[in-house]
Design a protein around this motif. Structure first.
Motif, mmCIF file in Angstrom:
data_model
loop_
_atom_site.group_PDB
_atom_site.id
_atom_site.type_symbol
_atom_site.label_atom_id
_atom_site.label_comp_id
_atom_site.label_asym_id
_atom_site.label_seq_id
_atom_site.Cartn_x
_atom_site.Cartn_y
_atom_site.Cartn_z
ATOM 1 N N MET A 1 37.465 39.749 -22.321
ATOM 2 C CA MET A 1 38.351 39.348 -21.115
ATOM 3 C C MET A 1 39.150 40.455 -20.567
ATOM 4 N N GLU A 2 39.322 40.725 -19.486
ATOM 5 C CA GLU A 2 40.215 41.371 -18.832
ATOM 6 C C GLU A 2 41.737 41.183 -18.894
ATOM 7 N N HIS A 3 42.443 42.360 -18.925
ATOM 8 C CA HIS A 3 43.894 41.968 -19.069
ATOM 9 C C HIS A 3 44.744 42.817 -18.135
ATOM 10 N N THR A 4 45.733 42.697 -17.495
ATOM 11 C CA THR A 4 46.621 43.226 -16.833
ATOM 12 C C THR A 4 47.964 42.717 -16.692
ATOM 13 N N ASN A 5 48.852 43.385 -16.377
ATOM 14 C CA ASN A 5 50.149 42.828 -15.939
ATOM 15 C C ASN A 5 50.542 43.226 -14.568
ATOM 16 N N GLN A 6 51.209 42.010 -13.973
ATOM 17 C CA GLN A 6 51.638 42.230 -12.793
ATOM 18 C C GLN A 6 53.195 42.014 -12.739
ATOM 19 N N ILE A 7 54.131 42.921 -12.415
ATOM 20 C CA ILE A 7 55.415 42.737 -12.192
ATOM 21 C C ILE A 7 55.988 42.311 -10.850
ATOM 22 N N ASN A 8 56.453 41.010 -10.488
ATOM 23 C CA ASN A 8 57.165 40.812 -9.336
ATOM 24 C C ASN A 8 58.325 41.533 -9.428
ATOM 25 N N THR A 9 59.063 41.522 -8.253
ATOM 26 C CA THR A 9 60.168 42.102 -8.208
ATOM 27 C C THR A 9 61.549 41.242 -8.826
ATOM 28 N N LYS A 10 61.273 40.001 -9.237
ATOM 29 C CA LYS A 10 62.043 39.112 -9.876
ATOM 30 C C LYS A 10 61.551 38.512 -11.071
ATOM 31 N N ILE A 11 60.406 38.321 -11.133
ATOM 32 C CA ILE A 11 59.824 37.370 -12.244
ATOM 33 C C ILE A 11 58.525 38.306 -12.946
ATOM 34 N N SER A 12 58.454 38.344 -14.306
ATOM 35 C CA SER A 12 57.441 38.847 -14.750
ATOM 36 C C SER A 12 56.219 37.973 -15.003
ATOM 37 N N ILE A 13 55.193 38.395 -14.405
ATOM 38 C CA ILE A 13 53.885 37.712 -14.717
ATOM 39 C C ILE A 13 52.938 38.479 -15.307
ATOM 40 N N GLU A 14 52.158 37.722 -16.376
ATOM 41 C CA GLU A 14 51.270 38.637 -17.204
ATOM 42 C C GLU A 14 49.851 37.806 -16.634
ATOM 43 N N LYS A 15 49.051 38.631 -16.329
ATOM 44 C CA LYS A 15 47.859 38.190 -15.706
ATOM 45 C C LYS A 15 46.744 38.478 -16.741
ATOM 46 N N LEU A 16 45.894 37.251 -17.361
ATOM 47 C CA LEU A 16 45.398 37.272 -18.577
ATOM 48 C C LEU A 16 43.736 37.560 -18.252
ATOM 49 N N GLY A 17 43.357 37.555 -17.026
ATOM 50 C CA GLY A 17 42.208 37.614 -16.472
ATOM 51 C C GLY A 17 41.268 36.343 -16.158
ATOM 52 N N VAL A 18 39.882 36.794 -16.132
ATOM 53 C CA VAL A 18 39.105 35.408 -15.861
ATOM 54 C C VAL A 18 38.747 34.945 -17.298
ATOM 55 N N ILE A 19 38.581 33.476 -17.198
ATOM 56 C CA ILE A 19 38.384 32.893 -18.494
ATOM 57 C C ILE A 19 37.047 32.047 -18.287
ATOM 58 N N LEU A 20 36.603 31.915 -16.836
ATOM 59 C CA LEU A 20 35.333 31.227 -16.757
ATOM 60 C C LEU A 20 34.681 31.837 -15.511
ATOM 61 N N SER A 21 33.417 32.210 -15.488
ATOM 62 C CA SER A 21 32.827 32.590 -14.361
ATOM 63 C C SER A 21 31.630 31.905 -13.943
ATOM 64 N N PRO A 22 30.757 32.141 -13.046
ATOM 65 C CA PRO A 22 29.567 31.554 -12.647
ATOM 66 C C PRO A 22 28.443 31.730 -13.823
ATOM 67 N N SER A 23 27.788 30.643 -13.925
ATOM 68 C CA SER A 23 26.524 30.662 -15.116
ATOM 69 C C SER A 23 25.326 30.936 -14.394
ATOM 70 N N LYS A 24 24.305 31.076 -15.059
ATOM 71 C CA LYS A 24 22.857 30.775 -14.379
ATOM 72 C C LYS A 24 22.384 29.396 -14.218
ATOM 73 N N LEU A 25 23.178 28.509 -14.565
ATOM 74 C CA LEU A 25 22.738 27.139 -14.299
ATOM 75 C C LEU A 25 22.780 26.821 -13.087
ATOM 76 N N GLY A 26 21.963 26.183 -12.421
ATOM 77 C CA GLY A 26 21.687 25.736 -10.961
ATOM 78 C C GLY A 26 23.043 25.152 -10.325
ATOM 79 N N PHE A 27 23.920 24.297 -10.947
ATOM 80 C CA PHE A 27 25.104 23.616 -10.464
ATOM 81 C C PHE A 27 26.237 24.400 -10.400
ATOM 82 N N GLU A 28 26.249 25.768 -10.811
ATOM 83 C CA GLU A 28 27.603 26.388 -10.852
ATOM 84 C C GLU A 28 27.122 27.911 -10.740
#
Length: 355
Positions: A1-28
């Protein structure tokens, strides 16, 4: 899982990345995005929009242990397209539990109209659809009702869609109804009534009612005649100047109802979707007591900038683990990602930005 930090000028936000991606199943196979989230202790139920070729949507299901460890994912849709009013898609679910029932709201898309719909469940597995619950009125009827509204308090953008459709000859189409999306219930009744956020472009409005059967055409006609008194948030800051939409179900705190929403602005590259936040009065949620004048977070990572629709973060659900508020969002209309913020810090910042 990708991991990065984004620091807003006021609020600290930690982006933890993608937890679900498209699959090979036809409906998604084209995208998984915009999830409704329901937390039960350490488990997080994820009801997501699953998109197949041709932009046809169903609702898929996954479950995580903790905020992001996926331990279950269905290989088929949990909710399918069953009726004409949703024959092109059941989209963008949100979910709450009120008393002993789960209420899942979603956008029903028939290829022309995008309207809010409701399904209920007792067990999170079997859902009974209750149909469209947003205004079943045409754009001509919308304009007629709108003209009775207090024009001094009404943002002129509320006429935009009517004027746009009139210019391109769509107003007279018999089966074209007012577009109303981003339907979100508060997680409990207030003064004995359901409270619901919805989006008649360009702002976020609030409606209160005792039973969904009350939401008749007559009810909505009278509601729109008083639309200016039902608007909770309208575009105000540069990052959200085009339009807004409700995100996750409001979060009840001792300091107020925390509302995470999306704000959209036009840029030189295209529309950009940002995550934003406001605080409503705990006893009277029609009153906004705090609102951040800047985005909570914005598209900055590869999975948010490049996808089916670029430059999109679209928050739709949350889970709370101690003081860590996890915000689940659609990224570039292709992935589901999660970001983390301190709830205490966020409330404190909102209290410093009182309305």
């Amino acid at each position: 899982m990708e991991h990065t930090n984004q620091i807003n000028t006021k609020i600290s936000i930690e982006k933890l990345g993608v937890i679900l991606s498209p699959s090979k199943l036809g409906f998604e196979n084209n995208g998984v995005l915009n999830p409704g989230i329901f937390q039960e202790g350490e488990q997080v139920h994820i009801f997501y929009r699953a998109v197949e070729d041709g932009n046809f949507s169903t609702i898929g299901y996954a479950k995580s242990n903790g905020p992001s460890e996926i331990v279950e994912r269905l290989k088929h849709p949990l909710m399918t397209r069953d009726f004409d009013y949703e024959k092109h898609g059941v989209e963008d679910p949100r979910i709450v539990k009120i008393d002993d029932l789960y209420y899942l709201t979603y956008t029903a898309y028939d290829g022309i109209n995008a309207m809010g719909a409701l399904a209920i469940s007792k067990d999170l597995k079997h859902f009974e659809k209750k149909g469209i619950i947003t205004p079943p009125i045409s754009y001509k009827e919308y304009k007629y009702h709108l003209e009775h509204c207090n024009q001094e308090k009404l943002n002129p953008k509320y006429y935009y869609y009517y004027n746009l459709f009139a210019q391109i000859g769509l107003i007279d189409e018999e089966h074209r109804f007012l577009r109303d999306k981003d339907i979100v219930f508060f997680p409990r009744k207030i003064n004995g009534k359901f409270v619901m956020l919805h989006r008649i472009w360009p702002g976020i409005q609030m409606v209160q009612f005792e039973n969904w059967e009350d939401l008749t055409k007559e009810f909505w006609g009278n509601y729109i005649k008083e639309l200016s008194s039902h608007i909770i948030l309208d575009p105000h800051y540069n990052f959200e100047i085009n339009y807004l939409g409700a995100g996750s179900p409001p979060i009840e705190t001792k300091d107020g109802w925390l509302v995470i929403y999306h704000g959209v602005c036009e840029t030189n590259i295209r529309k950009t979707y940002h995550a934003a936040v406001a605080l409503l009065d705990i006893k009277d949620p029609t009153k906004v007591v705090g609102r951040l004048p800047y985005p909570l977070f914005s598209p900055s990572e590869e999975w948010e900038i490049n996808g089916v629709v670029n430059h999109v973060v679209f928050p739709t659900g949350t889970a709370l683990f101690d003081d860590d508020l996890y915000i689940y969002y659609g990224a570039a209309d292709k992935y589901i990602a999660v970001a983390k913020v301190s709830l205490k810090s966020l409330i404190s910042e909102l209290q410093q930005n009182k309305v």
